[in-house]
Motif scaffolding. Structure first.
Motif, PDB file in Angstrom:
ATOM      1  N   ASP A  98       7.953   3.061   2.443  1.00 20.47           N
ATOM      2  CA  ASP A  98       9.266   2.790   1.849  1.00 20.47           C
ATOM      3  C   ASP A  98       9.885   4.113   1.432  1.00 20.47           C
ATOM      4  N   ARG A  99      11.146   4.056   1.082  1.00 16.78           N
ATOM      5  CA  ARG A  99      11.821   5.227   0.506  1.00 16.78           C
ATOM      6  C   ARG A  99      11.426   5.266  -0.963  1.00 16.78           C
ATOM      7  N   VAL A 100      10.488   6.139  -1.282  1.00 17.29           N
ATOM      8  CA  VAL A 100       9.968   6.207  -2.649  1.00 17.29           C
ATOM      9  C   VAL A 100      10.007   7.656  -3.106  1.00 17.29           C
ATOM     10  N   ILE A 101      10.527   7.853  -4.310  1.00 14.99           N
ATOM     11  CA  ILE A 101      10.538   9.181  -4.893  1.00 14.99           C
ATOM     12  C   ILE A 101       9.951   9.096  -6.301  1.00 14.99           C
ATOM     13  N   PRO A 102       8.908   9.856  -6.606  1.00 12.76           N
ATOM     14  CA  PRO A 102       8.231  10.792  -5.716  1.00 12.76           C
ATOM     15  C   PRO A 102       7.353  10.063  -4.706  1.00 12.76           C
ATOM     16  N   CYS A 103       7.006  10.750  -3.636  1.00 12.64           N
ATOM     17  CA  CYS A 103       6.126  10.152  -2.642  1.00 12.64           C
ATOM     18  C   CYS A 103       4.696  10.386  -3.096  1.00 12.64           C
ATOM     19  N   ASP A 104       4.163   9.446  -3.839  1.00 17.03           N
ATOM     20  CA  ASP A 104       2.762   9.511  -4.243  1.00 17.03           C
ATOM     21  C   ASP A 104       2.175   8.104  -4.184  1.00 17.03           C
ATOM     22  N   PRO A 105       0.851   7.987  -4.171  1.00 17.40           N
ATOM     23  CA  PRO A 105       0.232   6.676  -3.967  1.00 17.40           C
ATOM     24  C   PRO A 105       0.616   5.646  -5.033  1.00 17.40           C
ATOM     25  N   VAL A 106       0.735   6.079  -6.271  1.00 19.23           N
ATOM     26  CA  VAL A 106       1.039   5.135  -7.357  1.00 19.23           C
ATOM     27  C   VAL A 106       2.454   4.588  -7.195  1.00 19.23           C
ATOM     28  N   ALA A 107       3.430   5.477  -6.992  1.00 19.01           N
ATOM     29  CA  ALA A 107       4.820   5.035  -6.845  1.00 19.01           C
ATOM     30  C   ALA A 107       4.986   4.151  -5.626  1.00 19.01           C
ATOM     31  N   LEU A 108       4.332   4.518  -4.512  1.00 23.40           N
ATOM     32  CA  LEU A 108       4.444   3.731  -3.300  1.00 23.40           C
ATOM     33  C   LEU A 108       3.866   2.334  -3.503  1.00 23.40           C
ATOM     34  N   THR A 109       2.734   2.254  -4.189  1.00 25.00           N
ATOM     35  CA  THR A 109       2.092   0.959  -4.415  1.00 25.00           C
ATOM     36  C   THR A 109       2.916   0.079  -5.353  1.00 25.00           C
ATOM     37  N   LEU A 110       3.488   0.682  -6.377  1.00 21.02           N
ATOM     38  CA  LEU A 110       4.213  -0.105  -7.382  1.00 21.02           C
ATOM     39  C   LEU A 110       5.610  -0.508  -6.928  1.00 21.02           C
ATOM     40  N   THR A 111       6.271   0.351  -6.138  1.00 24.27           N
ATOM     41  CA  THR A 111       7.679   0.095  -5.823  1.00 24.27           C
ATOM     42  C   THR A 111       7.967  -0.069  -4.338  1.00 24.27           C
ATOM     43  N   GLY A 112       6.976   0.169  -3.468  1.00 21.71           N
ATOM     44  CA  GLY A 112       7.205   0.002  -2.043  1.00 21.71           C
ATOM     45  C   GLY A 112       7.352  -1.459  -1.657  1.00 21.71           C
ATOM     46  N   ASN A 113       8.119  -1.709  -0.611  1.00 18.97           N
ATOM     47  CA  ASN A 113       8.405  -3.081  -0.207  1.00 18.97           C
ATOM     48  C   ASN A 113       7.822  -3.480   1.143  1.00 18.97           C
ATOM     49  N   TYR A 114       7.185  -2.568   1.831  1.00 22.53           N
ATOM     50  CA  TYR A 114       6.664  -2.880   3.146  1.00 22.53           C
ATOM     51  C   TYR A 114       5.180  -2.534   3.223  1.00 22.53           C
ATOM     52  N   TRP A 115       4.357  -3.490   3.618  1.00 24.95           N
ATOM     53  CA  TRP A 115       2.943  -3.241   3.843  1.00 24.95           C
ATOM     54  C   TRP A 115       2.422  -4.177   4.917  1.00 24.95           C
ATOM     55  N   GLY A 116       1.268  -3.816   5.465  1.00 26.14           N
ATOM     56  CA  GLY A 116       0.692  -4.597   6.553  1.00 26.14           C
ATOM     57  C   GLY A 116      -0.151  -5.746   6.058  1.00 26.14           C
ATOM     58  N   GLN A 117      -0.918  -6.337   6.987  1.00 25.11           N
ATOM     59  CA  GLN A 117      -1.702  -7.525   6.660  1.00 25.11           C
ATOM     60  C   GLN A 117      -3.045  -7.185   6.025  1.00 25.11           C
ATOM     61  N   GLY A 118      -3.439  -5.946   6.106  1.00 30.24           N
ATOM     62  CA  GLY A 118      -4.667  -5.516   5.461  1.00 30.24           C
ATOM     63  C   GLY A 118      -5.876  -5.514   6.378  1.00 30.24           C
ATOM     64  N   GLN A 119      -6.826  -4.658   6.075  1.00 24.44           N
ATOM     65  CA  GLN A 119      -8.106  -4.578   6.766  1.00 24.44           C
ATOM     66  C   GLN A 119      -9.217  -4.541   5.724  1.00 24.44           C
ATOM     67  N   GLN A 120     -10.246  -5.368   5.940  1.00 20.22           N
ATOM     68  CA  GLN A 120     -11.365  -5.387   5.008  1.00 20.22           C
ATOM     69  C   GLN A 120     -12.309  -4.232   5.293  1.00 20.22           C
ATOM     70  N   VAL A 121     -12.681  -3.529   4.258  1.00 16.54           N
ATOM     71  CA  VAL A 121     -13.694  -2.480   4.336  1.00 16.54           C
ATOM     72  C   VAL A 121     -14.808  -2.870   3.371  1.00 16.54           C
ATOM     73  N   THR A 122     -16.019  -2.986   3.900  1.00 16.38           N
ATOM     74  CA  THR A 122     -17.168  -3.357   3.084  1.00 16.38           C
ATOM     75  C   THR A 122     -18.222  -2.271   3.194  1.00 16.38           C
ATOM     76  N   VAL A 123     -18.626  -1.741   2.055  1.00 18.44           N
ATOM     77  CA  VAL A 123     -19.627  -0.678   2.013  1.00 18.44           C
ATOM     78  C   VAL A 123     -20.855  -1.210   1.290  1.00 18.44           C
ATOM     79  N   SER A 124     -21.982  -1.185   1.981  1.00 19.95           N
ATOM     80  CA  SER A 124     -23.223  -1.709   1.407  1.00 19.95           C
ATOM     81  C   SER A 124     -24.144  -0.565   1.027  1.00 19.95           C
ATOM     82  N   SER A 125     -24.999  -0.848   0.055  1.00 25.57           N
ATOM     83  CA  SER A 125     -25.929   0.193  -0.425  1.00 25.57           C
ATOM     84  C   SER A 125     -27.196   0.219   0.406  1.00 25.57           C
TER      85      SER A 125
END
Length: 125
Positions: A98-125
């Protein structure tokens, strides 16, 4: 319209690596901020990486030094290379733009309007 399609998720043992890719389309605005956030069950969304139109990158402390965000303008793809994975990295991962200022992960996550369907990542010990 904006379309984002992630691929590359899966299961891996702790210490391993995965690479997520996001195929992007529907926008040509070079001022778009692009990045990734994740969400684990019962937890809030966490912005983890962002890349600006000038190629500058920003990371959450939780992934700094282990994850690398990149983009290929010719292929219209956004990638997240994840190395030295930890069990705490288990989550659904989403690419976002999205058009987000500043371009950082927090601002993009909180105010961005476009995202995909997601991918699961599972990490086992």
């Amino acid at each position: 319209h904006v379309q984002l399609v992630e691929s590359g998720g899966g299961s891996v043992q702790a210490g391993g690596s995965l690479r997520l890719t996001c195929a992007t389309s529907g926008y040509t605005d070079t001022n778009f901020c692009e990045g990734w956030f994740r969400q684990a069950p019962g937890k809030e969304r966490e912005g983890i990486a962002a890349i600006n139109n000038d190629g500058s990158t920003t990371y959450a402390d939780s992934v700094k030094g282990r994850f690398t965000i990149s983009k290929d303008g010719a292929k219209n793809t956004l990638s997240l290379q994840m190395d030295r994975l930890e069990t705490e990295d288990t989550a659904m991962y989403y690419c976002a733009v999205d058009r987000v200022i500043p371009c950082d992960p927090v601002a993009l996550t909180l105010t961005g309007n476009y995202w995909g369907q997601g991918q699961q990542v599972t990490v086992s010990s």
